[in-house]
Write a protein that holds these residues in place. Structure first.
Motif, PDB file in Angstrom:
ATOM      1  N   GLU A 203       0.863  -1.176   0.000  1.00 48.47           N
ATOM      2  CA  GLU A 203       0.000   0.000   0.000  1.00 48.47           C
ATOM      3  C   GLU A 203       0.900   1.227   0.000  1.00 48.47           C
ATOM      4  OE1 GLU A 203      -3.084   0.165   2.989  1.00 48.47           O
ATOM      5  OE2 GLU A 203      -3.052  -2.029   3.180  1.00 48.47           O
ATOM      6  N   PRO A 204       0.439   2.336  -0.539  1.00 52.13           N
ATOM      7  CA  PRO A 204       1.282   3.535  -0.571  1.00 52.13           C
ATOM      8  C   PRO A 204       1.784   3.917   0.825  1.00 52.13           C
ATOM      9  CG  PRO A 204      -0.642   3.849  -1.954  1.00 52.13           C
ATOM     10  CD  PRO A 204      -0.852   2.558  -1.230  1.00 52.13           C
ATOM     11  N   GLY A 205       3.100   4.123   0.925  1.00 46.97           N
ATOM     12  CA  GLY A 205       3.687   4.595   2.166  1.00 46.97           C
ATOM     13  C   GLY A 205       3.839   3.563   3.261  1.00 46.97           C
ATOM     14  N   LYS A 206       3.507   2.312   3.012  1.00 48.71           N
ATOM     15  CA  LYS A 206       3.580   1.285   4.051  1.00 48.71           C
ATOM     16  C   LYS A 206       4.610   0.218   3.682  1.00 48.71           C
ATOM     17  CE  LYS A 206      -1.176   1.857   5.701  1.00 48.71           C
ATOM     18  NZ  LYS A 206      -2.447   1.169   6.025  1.00 48.71           N
ATOM     19  N   GLU A 207       5.048  -0.535   4.699  1.00 48.45           N
ATOM     20  CA  GLU A 207       6.015  -1.601   4.469  1.00 48.45           C
ATOM     21  C   GLU A 207       5.387  -2.747   3.690  1.00 48.45           C
ATOM     22  OE1 GLU A 207       7.809  -2.937   8.055  1.00 48.45           O
ATOM     23  OE2 GLU A 207       8.759  -1.012   8.505  1.00 48.45           O
ATOM     24  N   ALA A 208       6.226  -3.432   2.933  1.00 44.02           N
ATOM     25  CA  ALA A 208       5.755  -4.552   2.126  1.00 44.02           C
ATOM     26  C   ALA A 208       5.502  -5.779   2.994  1.00 44.02           C
ATOM     27  CB  ALA A 208       6.787  -4.882   1.048  1.00 44.02           C
ATOM     28  N   SER A 209       4.485  -6.523   2.635  1.00 44.96           N
ATOM     29  CA  SER A 209       4.213  -7.820   3.248  1.00 44.96           C
ATOM     30  C   SER A 209       4.601  -8.885   2.225  1.00 44.96           C
ATOM     31  CB  SER A 209       2.726  -7.945   3.620  1.00 44.96           C
ATOM     32  OG  SER A 209       2.434  -9.246   4.074  1.00 44.96           O
ATOM     33  N   VAL A 210       5.587  -9.716   2.581  1.00 47.50           N
ATOM     34  CA  VAL A 210       6.200 -10.643   1.620  1.00 47.50           C
ATOM     35  C   VAL A 210       5.979 -12.084   2.061  1.00 47.50           C
ATOM     36  CG1 VAL A 210       8.360 -11.309   0.488  1.00 47.50           C
ATOM     37  CG2 VAL A 210       7.972  -8.916   1.112  1.00 47.50           C
ATOM     38  N   ARG A 211       5.606 -12.946   1.121  1.00 48.90           N
ATOM     39  CA  ARG A 211       5.476 -14.370   1.424  1.00 48.90           C
ATOM     40  C   ARG A 211       5.831 -15.203   0.199  1.00 48.90           C
ATOM     41  NH1 ARG A 211       0.132 -16.152  -0.229  1.00 48.90           N
ATOM     42  NH2 ARG A 211      -1.126 -14.337  -0.837  1.00 48.90           N
ATOM     43  N   GLU A 212       6.213 -16.433   0.464  1.00 51.44           N
ATOM     44  CA  GLU A 212       6.597 -17.372  -0.587  1.00 51.44           C
ATOM     45  C   GLU A 212       5.427 -18.288  -0.939  1.00 51.44           C
ATOM     46  OE1 GLU A 212      10.785 -19.304  -0.820  1.00 51.44           O
ATOM     47  OE2 GLU A 212      10.371 -18.994   1.304  1.00 51.44           O
ATOM     48  N   ILE A 213       5.360 -18.665  -2.201  1.00 50.16           N
ATOM     49  CA  ILE A 213       4.462 -19.739  -2.613  1.00 50.16           C
ATOM     50  C   ILE A 213       5.321 -20.818  -3.259  1.00 50.16           C
ATOM     51  CG2 ILE A 213       2.579 -20.422  -4.151  1.00 50.16           C
ATOM     52  CD1 ILE A 213       1.292 -17.806  -3.748  1.00 50.16           C
ATOM     53  N   PRO A 214       5.435 -21.988  -2.625  1.00 49.07           N
ATOM     54  CA  PRO A 214       6.259 -23.065  -3.197  1.00 49.07           C
ATOM     55  C   PRO A 214       5.708 -23.538  -4.532  1.00 49.07           C
ATOM     56  CG  PRO A 214       5.709 -23.491  -0.883  1.00 49.07           C
ATOM     57  CD  PRO A 214       4.845 -22.348  -1.335  1.00 49.07           C
ATOM     58  N   LEU A 215       6.620 -23.944  -5.408  1.00 50.46           N
ATOM     59  CA  LEU A 215       6.250 -24.479  -6.710  1.00 50.46           C
ATOM     60  C   LEU A 215       6.300 -26.003  -6.682  1.00 50.46           C
ATOM     61  CD1 LEU A 215       8.334 -22.015  -8.922  1.00 50.46           C
ATOM     62  CD2 LEU A 215       5.844 -22.016  -8.658  1.00 50.46           C
ATOM     63  N   THR A 216       5.440 -26.619  -7.470  1.00 55.02           N
ATOM     64  CA  THR A 216       5.397 -28.080  -7.554  1.00 55.02           C
ATOM     65  C   THR A 216       5.874 -28.600  -8.907  1.00 55.02           C
ATOM     66  OG1 THR A 216       3.088 -28.076  -8.331  1.00 55.02           O
ATOM     67  CG2 THR A 216       3.450 -28.141  -5.942  1.00 55.02           C
ATOM     68  N   CYS A 217       6.186 -27.707  -9.823  1.00 57.52           N
ATOM     69  CA  CYS A 217       6.530 -28.105 -11.192  1.00 57.52           C
ATOM     70  C   CYS A 217       7.931 -28.701 -11.261  1.00 57.52           C
ATOM     71  CB  CYS A 217       6.440 -26.906 -12.129  1.00 57.52           C
ATOM     72  SG  CYS A 217       7.504 -25.529 -11.628  1.00 57.52           S
ATOM     73  N   GLY A 218       8.177 -29.444 -12.323  1.00 60.76           N
ATOM     74  CA  GLY A 218       9.518 -29.928 -12.617  1.00 60.76           C
ATOM     75  C   GLY A 218       9.876 -31.219 -11.920  1.00 60.76           C
ATOM     76  N   GLN A 219      10.877 -31.900 -12.482  1.00 62.99           N
ATOM     77  CA  GLN A 219      11.386 -33.124 -11.900  1.00 62.99           C
ATOM     78  C   GLN A 219      12.424 -32.790 -10.835  1.00 62.99           C
ATOM     79  OE1 GLN A 219      11.184 -35.551 -16.175  1.00 62.99           O
ATOM     80  NE2 GLN A 219      12.869 -35.919 -14.775  1.00 62.99           N
ATOM     81  N   PRO A 220      12.398 -33.501  -9.704  1.00 63.08           N
ATOM     82  CA  PRO A 220      13.410 -33.244  -8.675  1.00 63.08           C
ATOM     83  C   PRO A 220      14.791 -33.684  -9.139  1.00 63.08           C
ATOM     84  CG  PRO A 220      12.116 -35.188  -8.116  1.00 63.08           C
ATOM     85  CD  PRO A 220      11.463 -34.568  -9.319  1.00 63.08           C
ATOM     86  N   LEU A 221      15.809 -33.005  -8.637  1.00 61.94           N
ATOM     87  CA  LEU A 221      17.196 -33.417  -8.849  1.00 61.94           C
ATOM     88  C   LEU A 221      17.640 -34.181  -7.609  1.00 61.94           C
ATOM     89  CD1 LEU A 221      16.934 -31.370 -11.162  1.00 61.94           C
ATOM     90  CD2 LEU A 221      19.267 -30.643 -10.680  1.00 61.94           C
ATOM     91  N   VAL A 222      18.161 -35.385  -7.832  1.00 63.37           N
ATOM     92  CA  VAL A 222      18.492 -36.285  -6.727  1.00 63.37           C
ATOM     93  C   VAL A 222      19.962 -36.676  -6.811  1.00 63.37           C
ATOM     94  CG1 VAL A 222      17.981 -38.486  -5.617  1.00 63.37           C
ATOM     95  CG2 VAL A 222      16.136 -37.187  -6.703  1.00 63.37           C
TER      96      VAL A 222
END
Length: 391
Positions: free
Chosen positions: A260-279
């Motif tokens: 919002e104008p003049g206010k601190e940012a609220s930050v959060r992560e959204i995990p992704l499920t795409c792609g093959q895992p590297l093992v």
């Protein structure tokens, strides 16, 4: 308003020659879904759209289609800047067309402040966008001394002055952010970033990021992370896929930022499920490999495999392992004893013993045969004779 911050897509990148285009398409599909479910007002893409300056046509097509979907055919602003892997002119070449869909493509640093009206909140979003600023792209020589420390200081000064000029145009009644493709000192790297482009002279201090920006969206590093010591909220969103085995086990994500104008940012992560895992797996013999593949290893994964053996792995064993799992990338023999604690090497050891120790370390426990050892000693002898003749 709600922003979605992403970066480092590296469309067209392969893993040891294996195509990742299908996984990259999965990511773009998931990104579109997240933007819709989260009711995102604008999307920030902080560089390295492509993996090379001359990406394959399939990667370019994927990018154009993905951006059109993310912009919701012009109803949602999207801005992307060039990273060090992108060709700045090529990325921005389609701007006359993309602009009609609310998509801004910025190839080279400019003094333009990008401003958008956000319909849902009836607010304005101002973005100071700094694409990857190398000397060649700036068309400036920042240091003529050839000293890395001097260039680093000059580079940091240039970036700081650029941000200071740009934030003067910020509007206190609007949401004001910055975005760039930079390496900030003290951040955590991974092997999938090209070493030639990471750190070194092109480094900026965290304190150089603009304090007047409510949020600084960064690209360049593939591990999601907040920037410590920055004077405002600043973050690398990270890459959407793991692009090297040093990232095995890492959770990939995109970042949601509420402002919002003049206010601190609220930050959060959204995990992704795409792609093959590297093992990464270290097997104790060939039998252990097959048991692990059958019982534990995910069916769809890219695998970096090390195998402890007493001798070199037979070709039929290698073929059987690759047939058992289509995602095997590496099969590396580790000879018994190679993992034991290294013994200190005395300086007065004979040259042949020093060579044997070096050979063992370089090959993971191998022992040079007589032919290799004889050839090495012959080369050393020839070099000594040439040095004596010159003297």
């Amino acid at each position: 308003m709600r922003l979605l911050h992403t970066a480092d897509w590296h469309l067209g990148r392969t893993l040891e020659g294996r195509s990742r285009l299908e996984e990259q398409q999965q990511f773009l599909d998931e990104l579109v879904q997240i933007a819709e479910e989260e009711k995102v007002d604008a999307i920030i893409m902080a560089g390295d759209v492509f993996d090379t300056v001359n990406p394959p046509a399939a990667a370019e097509q994927m990018f154009y289609d993905g951006m059109a979907r993310l912009s919701d055919r012009g109803r949602r602003p999207v801005i992307a800047i060039a990273g060090n892997h992108d060709h700045p002119d090529r990325l921005a070449a389609s701007s006359p067309l993309s602009g009609n869909l609310g998509i801004t493509l910025v190839g080279l640093p400019t003094t333009q402040l990008y401003s958008y009206g956000i319909e849902r909140t009836q607010e304005r979003l101002n973005i100071c966008a700094l694409p990857y600023p190398s000397e060649s792209r700036l068309k400036e020589v920042l240091s003529d001394t050839g000293e890395e420390l001097h260039l680093r200081n000059q580079y940091d000064n240039w970036v700081g002055q650029y941000f200071n000029r740009m934030v003067q145009e910020f509007d206190p009644g609007a949401v004001n952010i910055a975005m760039s493709h930079l390496y900030v000192a003290g951040s955590n790297e991974s092997d999938s970033e090209r070493p030639v482009h990471i750190g070194g002279a092109y480094t900026v201090a965290a304190e150089t990021l603009p304090e007047k920006a409510q949020y600084v969206a960064l690209g360049h590093l593939h591990r999601p992370q907040n920037v410590k010591r920055a004077k405002t909220a600043a973050r690398y969103s990270g890459s959407p896929l793991s692009y090297s085995f040093s990232e095995a086990g890492h959770t990939k994500s995109v970042t949601i930022v509420d402002l919002e104008p003049g206010k601190e940012a609220s930050v959060r992560e959204i995990p992704l499920t795409c792609g093959q895992p590297l093992v990464v797996y270290h097997a104790n013999g060939i039998a252990d490999v097959h048991q692990w593949l059958e019982e534990i290893c995910p069916g769809k994964a890219w695998v970096d495999l090390s195998v402890t053996v007493t001798d070199s792995i037979a070709m039929e064993d290698i073929q059987a392992i690759r047939k058992a799992h289509k995602g095997i990338i590496h099969i590396k023999p580790v000879f018994e004893g190679a993992q034991k604690q290294e013994r200190s090497v005395q300086k007065n050891l004979p040259i042949d013993e020093l060579f044997k120790t070096f050979y063992e370390r370089q090959t993971g426990g191998g022992v040079p045969d007589e032919n290799v050892l004889s050839l090495f000693l012959e080369l050393i002898s020839d070099e000594d004779e040439e040095r004596s003749a010159a003297e």
